[in-house]
Motif scaffolding. Structure first.
Motif, PDB file in Angstrom:
ATOM      1  N   MET A 176       0.844  -1.176   0.000  1.00  0.00           N
ATOM      2  CA  MET A 176       0.000   0.000   0.000  1.00  0.00           C
ATOM      3  C   MET A 176       0.888   1.237   0.000  1.00  0.00           C
ATOM      4  N   LYS A 177       0.595   2.146  -0.873  1.00  0.00           N
ATOM      5  CA  LYS A 177       1.399   3.346  -1.014  1.00  0.00           C
ATOM      6  C   LYS A 177       0.714   4.494  -0.270  1.00  0.00           C
ATOM      7  N   SER A 178       1.479   5.191   0.587  1.00  0.00           N
ATOM      8  CA  SER A 178       0.879   6.319   1.312  1.00  0.00           C
ATOM      9  C   SER A 178       0.874   7.551   0.414  1.00  0.00           C
ATOM     10  N   HIS A 179      -0.167   8.330   0.540  1.00  0.00           N
ATOM     11  CA  HIS A 179      -0.309   9.535  -0.263  1.00  0.00           C
ATOM     12  C   HIS A 179       0.308  10.718   0.492  1.00  0.00           C
ATOM     13  N   GLN A 180       1.275  11.375  -0.119  1.00  0.00           N
ATOM     14  CA  GLN A 180       1.961  12.514   0.502  1.00  0.00           C
ATOM     15  C   GLN A 180       1.149  13.781   0.254  1.00  0.00           C
ATOM     16  N   THR A 181       0.722  14.440   1.339  1.00  0.00           N
ATOM     17  CA  THR A 181      -0.020  15.688   1.185  1.00  0.00           C
ATOM     18  C   THR A 181       0.943  16.858   1.296  1.00  0.00           C
ATOM     19  N   THR A 182       0.618  17.931   0.609  1.00  0.00           N
ATOM     20  CA  THR A 182       1.451  19.124   0.639  1.00  0.00           C
ATOM     21  C   THR A 182       1.172  19.889   1.912  1.00  0.00           C
ATOM     22  N   GLN A 183       2.229  20.205   2.619  1.00  0.00           N
ATOM     23  CA  GLN A 183       2.093  20.945   3.878  1.00  0.00           C
ATOM     24  C   GLN A 183       1.937  22.427   3.553  1.00  0.00           C
ATOM     25  N   THR A 184       0.863  23.025   4.102  1.00  0.00           N
ATOM     26  CA  THR A 184       0.622  24.447   3.857  1.00  0.00           C
ATOM     27  C   THR A 184       0.516  25.181   5.186  1.00  0.00           C
ATOM     28  N   ALA A 235      -0.135  34.425   7.673  1.00  0.00           N
ATOM     29  CA  ALA A 235       0.401  35.013   8.910  1.00  0.00           C
ATOM     30  C   ALA A 235       1.583  34.208   9.423  1.00  0.00           C
ATOM     31  N   THR A 236       1.489  32.884   9.353  1.00  0.00           N
ATOM     32  CA  THR A 236       2.584  32.022   9.795  1.00  0.00           C
ATOM     33  C   THR A 236       3.792  32.200   8.889  1.00  0.00           C
ATOM     34  N   ALA A 237       3.549  32.237   7.585  1.00  0.00           N
ATOM     35  CA  ALA A 237       4.645  32.415   6.627  1.00  0.00           C
ATOM     36  C   ALA A 237       5.324  33.769   6.838  1.00  0.00           C
ATOM     37  N   ALA A 238       4.534  34.819   7.066  1.00  0.00           N
ATOM     38  CA  ALA A 238       5.103  36.154   7.296  1.00  0.00           C
ATOM     39  C   ALA A 238       5.978  36.146   8.541  1.00  0.00           C
ATOM     40  N   LYS A 239       5.512  35.467   9.578  1.00  0.00           N
ATOM     41  CA  LYS A 239       6.294  35.374  10.821  1.00  0.00           C
ATOM     42  C   LYS A 239       7.616  34.668  10.567  1.00  0.00           C
ATOM     43  N   PHE A 242      -0.333  37.648  -1.358  1.00  0.00           N
ATOM     44  CA  PHE A 242       0.336  36.873  -0.317  1.00  0.00           C
ATOM     45  C   PHE A 242      -0.561  36.758   0.910  1.00  0.00           C
ATOM     46  N   GLN A 243      -1.171  37.875   1.312  1.00  0.00           N
ATOM     47  CA  GLN A 243      -2.009  37.914   2.510  1.00  0.00           C
ATOM     48  C   GLN A 243      -3.224  37.001   2.400  1.00  0.00           C
ATOM     49  N   GLU A 244      -3.790  36.895   1.224  1.00  0.00           N
ATOM     50  CA  GLU A 244      -5.048  36.167   1.035  1.00  0.00           C
ATOM     51  C   GLU A 244      -4.846  34.682   0.747  1.00  0.00           C
ATOM     52  N   GLY A 245      -3.621  34.285   0.465  1.00  0.00           N
ATOM     53  CA  GLY A 245      -3.384  32.901   0.082  1.00  0.00           C
ATOM     54  C   GLY A 245      -2.825  32.056   1.203  1.00  0.00           C
ATOM     55  N   VAL A 246      -2.519  30.827   0.833  1.00  0.00           N
ATOM     56  CA  VAL A 246      -1.811  29.919   1.731  1.00  0.00           C
ATOM     57  C   VAL A 246      -0.445  29.677   1.096  1.00  0.00           C
ATOM     58  N   VAL A 247       0.508  29.308   1.915  1.00  0.00           N
ATOM     59  CA  VAL A 247       1.872  29.127   1.440  1.00  0.00           C
ATOM     60  C   VAL A 247       2.299  27.691   1.728  1.00  0.00           C
ATOM     61  N   THR A 248       2.820  27.030   0.709  1.00  0.00           N
ATOM     62  CA  THR A 248       3.327  25.675   0.915  1.00  0.00           C
ATOM     63  C   THR A 248       4.732  25.753   1.481  1.00  0.00           C
ATOM     64  N   ARG A 249       5.191  24.650   2.023  1.00  0.00           N
ATOM     65  CA  ARG A 249       6.552  24.586   2.563  1.00  0.00           C
ATOM     66  C   ARG A 249       7.562  24.890   1.447  1.00  0.00           C
ATOM     67  N   ALA A 250       7.305  24.359   0.235  1.00  0.00           N
ATOM     68  CA  ALA A 250       8.206  24.588  -0.900  1.00  0.00           C
ATOM     69  C   ALA A 250       8.220  26.072  -1.283  1.00  0.00           C
ATOM     70  N   GLU A 251       7.046  26.711  -1.270  1.00  0.00           N
ATOM     71  CA  GLU A 251       6.987  28.144  -1.594  1.00  0.00           C
ATOM     72  C   GLU A 251       7.735  28.972  -0.547  1.00  0.00           C
TER      73      GLU A 251
END
Length: 134
Positions: free
Chosen positions: A1-9, A13-17, A30-39
């Motif tokens: 069984m293969k686990s599905h990797q979800t993108t961490q977002t 506010a957290t990204a700005a910090k 930037f303010q209105e969106g979500v930011v992925t770990r890669a971004e």
């Protein structure tokens, strides 16, 4: 069984910090969106012009203001500094050298000195506890 990797977002506010910038000064997209770990990693390694400008001139969030002034965040609050400041405002504060700033800097120096003393004491105790075992 293969686990599905979800993108961490994270929220903007957290990204700005994590980026050390004042969220209301960032672009609306930037303010209105979500930011992925890669971004976030990309923003840290290759900051766009708006991020470079914010880091250079501000307005800066309280932790950055406190660090630039050499005081604690609590020290800023005691002095009544609750809003974000630009680099220019921070430099003006440094140049004018108000009494509260000098007092808070000396308080911060004492806190750091005490923290260093405790760290040294704890290291010495740990070293003694690691003595010879028979």
């Amino acid at each position: 069984m293969k686990s599905h990797q979800t993108t961490q977002t994270m929220k903007a506010a957290t990204a700005a910090k994590k980026l050390g910038v004042y969220l209301p000064a960032t672009p609306a997209a930037f303010q209105e969106g979500v930011v992925t770990r890669a971004e976030l990693n990309e923003l840290q390694t290759n900051p766009p012009e708006w991020l470079q400008e914010l880091r250079r001139t501000g307005p800066h969030p309280r932790p950055v203001v406190a660090a630039k002034l050499g005081v604690s965040i609590a020290g800023l609050a005691r002095a009544g500094v609750t809003e974000a400041l630009t680099t220019e405002q921070i430099e003006a504060l440094k140049d004018s050298g108000p009494e509260w700033l000098e007092k808070e800097r000396s308080t911060q120096a004492e806190v750091r000195k005490e923290a260093a003393r405790l760290k040294k004491r704890d290291a010495e105790r740990a070293e003694q506890d690691q003595g010879p075992r028979y």
